[in-house]
Design a protein around this motif. Structure first.
Motif, PDB file in Angstrom:
ATOM      1  N   ALA A 132      -0.199 124.252  16.584  1.00  0.00           N
ATOM      2  CA  ALA A 132       0.493 123.940  17.829  1.00  0.00           C
ATOM      3  C   ALA A 132       1.756 124.782  17.995  1.00  0.00           C
ATOM      4  CB  ALA A 132       0.856 122.456  17.873  1.00  0.00           C
ATOM      5  N   GLY A 133       2.383 125.142  16.869  1.00  0.00           N
ATOM      6  CA  GLY A 133       3.632 125.878  16.940  1.00  0.00           C
ATOM      7  C   GLY A 133       3.501 127.383  16.982  1.00  0.00           C
ATOM      8  N   LEU A 134       2.290 127.912  16.824  1.00  0.00           N
ATOM      9  CA  LEU A 134       2.112 129.363  16.775  1.00  0.00           C
ATOM     10  C   LEU A 134       2.665 130.100  17.996  1.00  0.00           C
ATOM     11  CD1 LEU A 134      -1.390 129.973  15.137  1.00  0.00           C
ATOM     12  CD2 LEU A 134       0.844 130.713  14.306  1.00  0.00           C
ATOM     13  N   PRO A 135       2.474 129.582  19.207  1.00  0.00           N
ATOM     14  CA  PRO A 135       2.969 130.357  20.367  1.00  0.00           C
ATOM     15  C   PRO A 135       4.492 130.476  20.428  1.00  0.00           C
ATOM     16  CG  PRO A 135       1.313 128.730  21.015  1.00  0.00           C
ATOM     17  CD  PRO A 135       1.697 128.404  19.605  1.00  0.00           C
ATOM     18  N   ALA A 136       5.211 129.485  19.876  1.00  0.00           N
ATOM     19  CA  ALA A 136       6.655 129.478  20.112  1.00  0.00           C
ATOM     20  C   ALA A 136       7.530 129.344  18.872  1.00  0.00           C
ATOM     21  CB  ALA A 136       7.003 128.332  21.085  1.00  0.00           C
ATOM     22  N   GLU A 137       6.993 128.852  17.780  1.00  0.00           N
ATOM     23  CA  GLU A 137       7.825 128.558  16.611  1.00  0.00           C
ATOM     24  C   GLU A 137       7.712 129.663  15.557  1.00  0.00           C
ATOM     25  OE1 GLU A 137       7.191 124.712  14.992  1.00  0.00           O
ATOM     26  OE2 GLU A 137       7.280 123.696  16.941  1.00  0.00           O
ATOM     27  N   PRO A 138       8.830 130.315  15.222  1.00  0.00           N
ATOM     28  CA  PRO A 138       8.818 131.367  14.192  1.00  0.00           C
ATOM     29  C   PRO A 138       8.352 130.852  12.830  1.00  0.00           C
ATOM     30  CG  PRO A 138      10.854 131.443  15.471  1.00  0.00           C
ATOM     31  CD  PRO A 138      10.152 130.172  15.856  1.00  0.00           C
ATOM     32  N   GLY A 139       8.683 129.599  12.506  1.00  0.00           N
ATOM     33  CA  GLY A 139       8.286 129.038  11.219  1.00  0.00           C
ATOM     34  C   GLY A 139       6.783 128.958  11.076  1.00  0.00           C
ATOM     35  N   ALA A 140       6.095 128.585  12.149  1.00  0.00           N
ATOM     36  CA  ALA A 140       4.637 128.488  12.120  1.00  0.00           C
ATOM     37  C   ALA A 140       4.015 129.870  11.953  1.00  0.00           C
ATOM     38  CB  ALA A 140       4.128 127.826  13.396  1.00  0.00           C
ATOM     39  N   ARG A 141       4.547 130.845  12.702  1.00  0.00           N
ATOM     40  CA  ARG A 141       4.013 132.205  12.585  1.00  0.00           C
ATOM     41  C   ARG A 141       4.289 132.781  11.199  1.00  0.00           C
ATOM     42  NH1 ARG A 141       6.033 132.522  17.993  1.00  0.00           N
ATOM     43  NH2 ARG A 141       7.939 133.584  17.276  1.00  0.00           N
ATOM     44  N   ARG A 142       5.442 132.446  10.647  1.00  0.00           N
ATOM     45  CA  ARG A 142       5.786 132.920   9.303  1.00  0.00           C
ATOM     46  C   ARG A 142       4.826 132.335   8.270  1.00  0.00           C
ATOM     47  NH1 ARG A 142       8.867 131.419   5.017  1.00  0.00           N
ATOM     48  NH2 ARG A 142       9.937 133.099   3.903  1.00  0.00           N
ATOM     49  N   PHE A 143       4.484 131.051   8.417  1.00  0.00           N
ATOM     50  CA  PHE A 143       3.564 130.392   7.489  1.00  0.00           C
ATOM     51  C   PHE A 143       2.191 131.062   7.526  1.00  0.00           C
ATOM     52  CE2 PHE A 143       0.265 127.165   6.740  1.00  0.00           C
ATOM     53  CZ  PHE A 143       0.604 126.734   5.459  1.00  0.00           C
ATOM     54  N   VAL A 144       1.692 131.314   8.731  1.00  0.00           N
ATOM     55  CA  VAL A 144       0.389 131.988   8.874  1.00  0.00           C
ATOM     56  C   VAL A 144       0.469 133.398   8.299  1.00  0.00           C
ATOM     57  CG1 VAL A 144      -1.276 132.893  10.542  1.00  0.00           C
ATOM     58  CG2 VAL A 144      -0.307 130.610  10.857  1.00  0.00           C
ATOM     59  N   GLY A 145       1.597 134.059   8.502  1.00  0.00           N
ATOM     60  CA  GLY A 145       1.770 135.396   7.940  1.00  0.00           C
ATOM     61  C   GLY A 145       1.721 135.399   6.422  1.00  0.00           C
ATOM     62  N   LEU A 146       2.317 134.385   5.797  1.00  0.00           N
ATOM     63  CA  LEU A 146       2.271 134.271   4.340  1.00  0.00           C
ATOM     64  C   LEU A 146       0.832 134.127   3.855  1.00  0.00           C
ATOM     65  CD1 LEU A 146       5.264 131.837   3.599  1.00  0.00           C
ATOM     66  CD2 LEU A 146       5.164 134.287   3.093  1.00  0.00           C
ATOM     67  N   LEU A 147       0.071 133.291   4.550  1.00  0.00           N
ATOM     68  CA  LEU A 147      -1.335 133.098   4.162  1.00  0.00           C
ATOM     69  C   LEU A 147      -2.130 134.388   4.343  1.00  0.00           C
ATOM     70  CD1 LEU A 147      -2.227 129.549   5.564  1.00  0.00           C
ATOM     71  CD2 LEU A 147      -1.438 130.189   3.282  1.00  0.00           C
ATOM     72  N   PHE A 148      -1.859 135.107   5.418  1.00  0.00           N
ATOM     73  CA  PHE A 148      -2.571 136.360   5.665  1.00  0.00           C
ATOM     74  C   PHE A 148      -2.272 137.383   4.568  1.00  0.00           C
ATOM     75  CE2 PHE A 148      -2.702 140.648   7.541  1.00  0.00           C
ATOM     76  CZ  PHE A 148      -4.048 140.704   7.872  1.00  0.00           C
ATOM     77  N   VAL A 149      -1.005 137.510   4.203  1.00  0.00           N
ATOM     78  CA  VAL A 149      -0.616 138.459   3.152  1.00  0.00           C
ATOM     79  C   VAL A 149      -1.233 138.051   1.818  1.00  0.00           C
ATOM     80  CG1 VAL A 149       1.335 139.317   1.801  1.00  0.00           C
ATOM     81  CG2 VAL A 149       1.510 139.174   4.281  1.00  0.00           C
ATOM     82  N   GLY A 150      -1.204 136.756   1.512  1.00  0.00           N
ATOM     83  CA  GLY A 150      -1.797 136.286   0.267  1.00  0.00           C
ATOM     84  C   GLY A 150      -3.307 136.449   0.224  1.00  0.00           C
ATOM     85  N   PHE A 151      -3.921 136.403   1.385  1.00  0.00           N
ATOM     86  CA  PHE A 151      -5.379 136.516   1.490  1.00  0.00           C
ATOM     87  C   PHE A 151      -5.879 137.956   1.319  1.00  0.00           C
ATOM     88  CE2 PHE A 151      -8.665 137.608   4.722  1.00  0.00           C
ATOM     89  CZ  PHE A 151      -9.762 137.008   4.127  1.00  0.00           C
ATOM     90  N   LEU A 152      -5.048 138.934   1.697  1.00  0.00           N
ATOM     91  CA  LEU A 152      -5.494 140.326   1.757  1.00  0.00           C
ATOM     92  C   LEU A 152      -6.051 140.893   0.444  1.00  0.00           C
ATOM     93  CD1 LEU A 152      -2.988 142.195   4.108  1.00  0.00           C
ATOM     94  CD2 LEU A 152      -5.443 141.810   4.442  1.00  0.00           C
TER      95      LEU A 152
END
Length: 274
Positions: free
Chosen positions: A72-92
């Motif tokens: 829900a927070g992805l469009p507007a919340e930096p914390g949510a985008r940062r969390f998804v970014g961490l998962l993406f980096v860890g997944f690579l």
């Protein structure tokens, strides 16, 4: 319907659910027990994919509030985008190395003897990590930086070797890189979601031709057993690590691995070999 096959599905489903998020290797246990029960045909490959999917969905359900809040927070919340970014980096790391070496590893290393050896080695690694001076600097997933996530991601990539344990590699890697026990475990659970969904989708794509309608009851039993067992295991594991080390898991790995190797060495069990 072969009721013995349903019983095998129940046993393997429970094993998958109980071990997927513990540092003991669910894949390793499925390879060993499946070999012991004689469930190693082509259908078993798809079955293991299905019960792994159930375990992923269980952890998604356990952390549904966090996941919904992030979505829900992805469009507007930096914390949510940062969390998804961490998962993406860890997944690579696992994604890239998995695509490169997936077929080779499955062809050469997916057998009980390799698994047993990896269980022993992994147990010794856990004992080593637990003996080190322990000074966590990160006490929440939200405190992690992308470099922390990348390091844990490379640790996760080691789990391509069956018997290593994906959760074991990520949690021990997290501890080495400064995460607290609870933070390492929770990031391992969250990182499992994209990693295991991707691995499951890839395996399902590769084995799509093996799907048969008559196998549905067996798959359903295994799916439900895995889902329920995984939900119970995740909650229990988080409670356990709040007051305990991972040493018990290390000794279990070593004992189980040595037992399998002994049965092979002395000819007590005719395991599939490399």
């Amino acid at each position: 319907m072969d009721f013995s096959l349903l019983l095998i599905a129940l046993v393997l489903g429970i094993i998958e659910g109980l071990t997927e998020f513990l540092p003991v290797s669910s894949t390793g246990h499925l390879i060993i027990v499946g070999d012991l029960l004689g469930y190693t045909d082509d259908t078993s490959k798809v079955f293991k994919i299905v019960i792994q999917l159930a375990a992923i969905l269980a952890v998604c359900w356990d952390y549904r509030d966090k996941l919904v809040a992030v979505a829900a927070g992805l469009p507007a919340e930096p914390g949510a985008r940062r969390f998804v970014g961490l998962l993406f980096v860890g997944f690579l790391p696992a994604a890239v190395l998995g695509l490169m070496f997936h077929s080779t590893i499955k062809g050469l290393l997916f057998n009980p003897i390799t698994v047993a050896s990896a269980l022993v080695v992994g147990g010794l690694v856990i004992l080593y990590v637990e003996k080190r001076a322990y000074h966590p600097r990160l006490n929440a997933v939200d405190e992690m930086r992308w470099t922390d996530a990348l390091k844990v991601g490379f640790a996760q990539a080691l789990a391509m070797i069956p018997g290593t344990s994906r959760s074991g590699a990520t949690i021990m890697g997290g501890l080495i890189f400064g995460l607290s026990r609870k933070t390492a475990a929770e990031f391992s659970f969250f990182l499992a979601i994209p990693t295991m969904f991707a691995a499951t989708a890839y395996d399902l794509y590769k084995n799509w031709a093996l799907l048969r309608l008559e196998d549905l009851p067996v798959f359903a039993v295994g799916f439900i057993a895995s889902f329920v067992a995984a939900m119970w295991a995740v909650k229990g594991f988080i409670r356990f690590i709040s007051n305990h080390t991972f040493i018990a898991f290390a000794w279990y790995r070593i004992a189980f691995g040595l037992f399998v190797l002994a049965t092979w060495q002395f000819g007590w069990v005719e395991w599939s070999e490399p």
